[in-house]
Motif scaffolding. Structure first.
Motif, PDB file in Angstrom:
ATOM      1  N   GLN A  42      -0.228  17.254  -5.343  1.00  0.00           N
ATOM      2  CA  GLN A  42       0.279  15.918  -5.629  1.00  0.00           C
ATOM      3  C   GLN A  42       0.684  15.823  -7.093  1.00  0.00           C
ATOM      4  O   GLN A  42       0.225  16.596  -7.942  1.00  0.00           O
ATOM      5  N   ARG A  43       1.534  14.860  -7.384  1.00  0.00           N
ATOM      6  CA  ARG A  43       2.021  14.687  -8.748  1.00  0.00           C
ATOM      7  C   ARG A  43       0.864  14.501  -9.735  1.00  0.00           C
ATOM      8  O   ARG A  43      -0.042  13.719  -9.495  1.00  0.00           O
ATOM      9  N   GLY A  44       0.917  15.254 -10.838  1.00  0.00           N
ATOM     10  CA  GLY A  44      -0.105  15.137 -11.875  1.00  0.00           C
ATOM     11  C   GLY A  44      -1.361  15.926 -11.600  1.00  0.00           C
ATOM     12  O   GLY A  44      -2.261  15.968 -12.441  1.00  0.00           O
ATOM     13  N   ALA A  45      -1.443  16.566 -10.428  1.00  0.00           N
ATOM     14  CA  ALA A  45      -2.655  17.306 -10.084  1.00  0.00           C
ATOM     15  C   ALA A  45      -2.714  18.636 -10.837  1.00  0.00           C
ATOM     16  O   ALA A  45      -1.693  19.179 -11.271  1.00  0.00           O
ATOM     17  N   THR A  78       0.832  -1.211   0.000  1.00  0.00           N
ATOM     18  CA  THR A  78       0.000   0.000   0.000  1.00  0.00           C
ATOM     19  C   THR A  78       0.862   1.255   0.000  1.00  0.00           C
ATOM     20  O   THR A  78       0.631   2.189  -0.784  1.00  0.00           O
ATOM     21  N   PHE A  79       1.859   1.291   0.871  1.00  0.00           N
ATOM     22  CA  PHE A  79       2.770   2.443   0.901  1.00  0.00           C
ATOM     23  C   PHE A  79       3.477   2.607  -0.442  1.00  0.00           C
ATOM     24  O   PHE A  79       3.614   3.729  -0.955  1.00  0.00           O
ATOM     25  N   THR A  80       3.932   1.502  -1.014  1.00  0.00           N
ATOM     26  CA  THR A  80       4.678   1.573  -2.274  1.00  0.00           C
ATOM     27  C   THR A  80       3.784   2.080  -3.409  1.00  0.00           C
ATOM     28  O   THR A  80       4.204   2.926  -4.212  1.00  0.00           O
ATOM     29  N   THR A  81       2.570   1.566  -3.484  1.00  0.00           N
ATOM     30  CA  THR A  81       1.642   2.042  -4.508  1.00  0.00           C
ATOM     31  C   THR A  81       1.380   3.532  -4.348  1.00  0.00           C
ATOM     32  O   THR A  81       1.338   4.283  -5.330  1.00  0.00           O
ATOM     33  N   ALA A  82       1.229   3.972  -3.103  1.00  0.00           N
ATOM     34  CA  ALA A  82       0.931   5.382  -2.842  1.00  0.00           C
ATOM     35  C   ALA A  82       2.082   6.292  -3.254  1.00  0.00           C
ATOM     36  O   ALA A  82       1.871   7.297  -3.938  1.00  0.00           O
ATOM     37  N   VAL A  83       3.310   5.959  -2.839  1.00  0.00           N
ATOM     38  CA  VAL A  83       4.423   6.854  -3.173  1.00  0.00           C
ATOM     39  C   VAL A  83       4.703   6.843  -4.675  1.00  0.00           C
ATOM     40  O   VAL A  83       5.052   7.874  -5.266  1.00  0.00           O
ATOM     41  N   SER A 109       2.913  13.945   1.699  1.00  0.00           N
ATOM     42  CA  SER A 109       3.545  12.730   1.181  1.00  0.00           C
ATOM     43  C   SER A 109       4.754  12.292   2.002  1.00  0.00           C
ATOM     44  O   SER A 109       5.231  11.174   1.844  1.00  0.00           O
ATOM     45  N   LEU A 110       5.268  13.163   2.854  1.00  0.00           N
ATOM     46  CA  LEU A 110       6.438  12.804   3.651  1.00  0.00           C
ATOM     47  C   LEU A 110       6.154  11.603   4.544  1.00  0.00           C
ATOM     48  O   LEU A 110       6.995  10.720   4.718  1.00  0.00           O
ATOM     49  N   SER A 111       4.935  11.580   5.117  1.00  0.00           N
ATOM     50  CA  SER A 111       4.601  10.468   6.014  1.00  0.00           C
ATOM     51  C   SER A 111       4.473   9.153   5.248  1.00  0.00           C
ATOM     52  O   SER A 111       4.686   8.077   5.819  1.00  0.00           O
TER      53      SER A 111
END
Length: 334
Positions: free
Chosen positions: A312-315, A119-124, A138-140
């Motif tokens: 966030q990226r792509g936003a 889950t963490f990997t997909t999110a980052v 996103s730091l957390s």
């Protein structure tokens, strides 16, 4: 004074629910705070009812509410339902970091380390661009992923290295997330105990810093139409806003300056003239007073109206241009 007993938390939840009835435009963030206090009071079934009611009402942040509901349900014995909600949140792939973090930490708390890592990997991967400015939210995700990988005894990868670089506390992440720390808690070696006390103080300082700023440091943004209406009604504010383009540029510049000086948890709130006038009336002040503008921004942020900066990226860009942030006001424009 912060509530610290179940009765205190229940009383605070009741106060927030009454406030939500008085201010329906802020109902969602107020009810989320109330649900959190009910959880701390041990009234998890009642908190679950609040989450269900929010989801049924078509909330602004459905994935966040579902993630919180899943975490709450799992804590009081509804594991199967919690897992189903978690699967739904992961499948929806939200563009906000908070639901991912809550889901991943829920899985981690129940020893589902492989699922938490995925889950963490997909999110980052979805939300973080290592070549761009990293949003505070996103730091957390990076820190949580680092922690779970240490628990799984996985070697460092590029995301872990990025988490290490962004970590500013005196004690490195590798040390904070060392699984062997648990052993040192039972040690009688004074050197090990002193080292553990130093690590715990570092963590406590981080948590206190987060609690001291429960909402973002927010800049006030006026869309073009709202700014024109504001200046038509209160011409004296033209000194604050010489043009809409200058207004947008000043927001981005101020946020970059704050970020450069190490200020985290930055955001942007969007104002409207009716809301601003109502705020001025509540403060018994004139809307033409420029000193009221930062107070208005802080109030909107405290009500959960802030959008995190950088996006966030792509936003899309925060200014409402419809363009990606990097092409409008972000680093991709430089």
């Amino acid at each position: 004074m912060r509530p610290d007993t179940p009765a205190d938390h229940t009383a605070e939840a009741e106060r927030l629910l009454r406030t939500a009835e008085q201010y329906p435009e802020d109902r969602e963030p107020l009810m989320l705070q109330a649900a959190a206090h009910l959880e701390l009071a041990g009234e998890r079934a009642r908190a679950s009812g609040l989450y269900d009611g929010l989801v049924a009402a078509g909330p602004e942040s459905p994935h966040l509410i579902k993630a919180l509901q899943a975490a709450n349900l799992w804590e009081y014995g509804h594991e199967a339902e919690a897992r189903a909600i978690i699967d739904g949140v992961r499948a929806a792939a939200p563009d906000d970091a908070a639901p991912w973090e809550i889901v991943a930490e829920t899985l981690e708390a129940h020893d589902e380390l492989d699922a938490a890592h995925d889950t963490f990997t997909t999110a980052v991967t979805r939300l973080v661009d290592p070549d761009d400015e990293i949003p505070y939210s996103s730091l957390s995700l990076l820190t949580g992923r680092h922690r779970v990988r240490r628990l799984l005894a996985l070697p460092h990868d590029s995301w872990d290295s990025l988490a290490d670089r962004l970590h500013t506390a005196a004690v490195p992440l590798d040390e904070l997330h060392d699984p062997k720390r648990l052993w040192s808690l039972g040690s009688s070696d004074p050197i090990e105990l002193r080292a553990e006390i130093a690590r715990l103080r570092t963590e406590l300082g981080t948590y206190r810093a987060a609690l001291s700023r429960p909402f973002p440091v927010a800049m006030l943004h006026w869309p073009a139409g709202e700014l024109a209406e504001l200046l038509a009604a209160y011409p004296s504010l033209a000194a604050e806003y010489p043009s809409h383009e200058a207004h947008l540029t000043s927001i981005e510049s101020a946020l970059r300056d704050l970020s450069t000086t190490g200020t985290g948890n930055l955001g942007i709130v969007t104002g409207t003239v009716p809301s601003y006038e109502a705020f001025a009336a509540s403060e018994a002040a004139s809307p033409a007073d420029p000193n009221l503008l930062p107070q208005y921004a802080t109030t909107l942020a405290a009500r959960g109206r802030a959008v995190a900066w950088p996006p966030q990226r792509g936003a899309g860009c925060w200014c409402g241009s419809g363009q990606p942030y990097r092409e409008c006001h972000g680093v991709g424009r430089d």
